[in-house]
Design an enzyme around this catalytic site. Structure first.
Site, PDB file in Angstrom:
ATOM      1  N   LYS A 191      -6.595  92.998  63.269  1.00  0.00           N
ATOM      2  CA  LYS A 191      -7.640  93.346  62.309  1.00  0.00           C
ATOM      3  C   LYS A 191      -8.226  92.064  61.737  1.00  0.00           C
ATOM      4  CE  LYS A 191      -7.425  97.207  59.076  1.00  0.00           C
ATOM      5  NZ  LYS A 191      -6.601  97.769  57.998  1.00  0.00           N
TER       6      LYS A 191
HETATM    7  C1  E4P Z   1      -8.018 100.621  56.469  1.00  0.00           C
HETATM    8  O1  E4P Z   1      -7.618 100.155  57.505  1.00  0.00           O
HETATM    9  C2  E4P Z   1      -7.538 100.220  55.150  1.00  0.00           C
HETATM   10  O2  E4P Z   1      -6.191  99.885  55.264  1.00  0.00           O
HETATM   11  C3  E4P Z   1      -7.583 101.329  54.121  1.00  0.00           C
HETATM   12  O3  E4P Z   1      -8.121 102.529  54.625  1.00  0.00           O
HETATM   13  C4  E4P Z   1      -8.105 100.912  52.782  1.00  0.00           C
HETATM   14  O4  E4P Z   1      -8.054 102.014  51.911  1.00  0.00           O
HETATM   15  P1  E4P Z   1      -8.126 101.872  50.322  1.00  0.00           P
HETATM   16  O5  E4P Z   1      -9.554 101.706  49.938  1.00  0.00           O
HETATM   17  O6  E4P Z   1      -7.562 103.169  49.833  1.00  0.00           O
HETATM   18  O7  E4P Z   1      -7.268 100.701  49.960  1.00  0.00           O
END
Ligand code: E4P
Length: 217
Positions: free
Chosen positions: A83
């Site tokens: 990522k």
């Molecule tokens: C996606 O890969 C992220 O880890 C995640 O969905 C972020 O979500 P949040 O806005 O609840 O932290």
């Protein structure tokens, strides 16, 4: 539509994987911090349980270090998806890691033009954060619709739309109606998808009636 679970909690992942409904996992530095565990140990454990893509995020901000970190992470298992953030440096790292044959998830996407760049950089997945847009009074699901439209306009783009920052089951329903490829869902919301009060009420009535017959199966 595929379901990924958005957590670094191995117990939750094991429980959900047992349903056969889990197509992958996403983690981020905040979720790893919450687990309180060593990043590499967590990823090894997750990859031993889940065959599908497991997202592991780099923490550098320059592309050379992102690439080096991405290569270390990719060496953990074949299903690691590196990522990278949606920055110019992240896009450069995306291109290089895709050149290695590594899956890449370009994360922290908040506009359709950002998503277009991610696709042109060869991203395997782009992660638009719907909940965080809703939180600031914008329409997260409109972004998913816009990205879907842009990607469908150009058949050469094969990046998958991975809806992230999901806050409730309706986000999942709307994603499916739009035709998003993947939703990454926190464990509690994933479980909620199976729940309905009329299911519980109906089951209780069936069981009570069955008991009154005095029969056994
Ligand atoms: C996606 O890969 C992220 O880890 C995640 O969905 C972020 O979500 P949040 O806005 O609840 O932290």
């Amino acid at each position: 539509m595929q379901f990924f679970v958005d957590t670094a909690d191995i117990d939750d992942i094991r429980d959900l994987a047992a349903t056969g409904l889990l197509d992958g996992v996403t983690t981020n530095p905040s979720l790893v911090a919450k687990s309180g565990r060593d990043f590499f140990d967590v990823l090894k454990d997750i990859c031993a349980v889940v065959e599908g893509p497991v997202s592991a995020e780099v923490t550098a901000t320059d592309h050379e270090t992102m690439i080096a970190q991405g290569r270390k992470l990719a060496a953990i298992a074949d299903n690691i998806t590196v990522k990278v953030p949606l920055t110019w440096e992240g896009l450069k790292a995306c291109r290089a890691l895709r050149g290695d044959g590594t899956m890449v998830n370009v994360t922290l996407c908040f506009s359709a033009t950002q998503a277009l760049l991610a696709a042109k950089a060869g991203a395997t997945f782009v992660s638009p954060f719907v909940g965080r847009l809703d939180d600031i009074g914008q329409d997260g699901m409109q972004l998913i619709q816009d990205i879907r439209t842009v990607y469908d306009n150009y058949t050469a783009l094969d990046t998958k739309v991975l809806v992230a920052s999901i806050r409730h089951p309706t986000h999942v329903l709307q994603s499916a109606l739009i035709g998003a490829d993947v939703c990454t869902v926190p464990p509690d919301i994933l479980r909620k998808l199976a729940q309905h009060p009329l299911t519980d009420k109906g089951l209780a009535a069936f069981l009570a009636d069955w008991q009154s017959t005095g029969q056994d199966i």
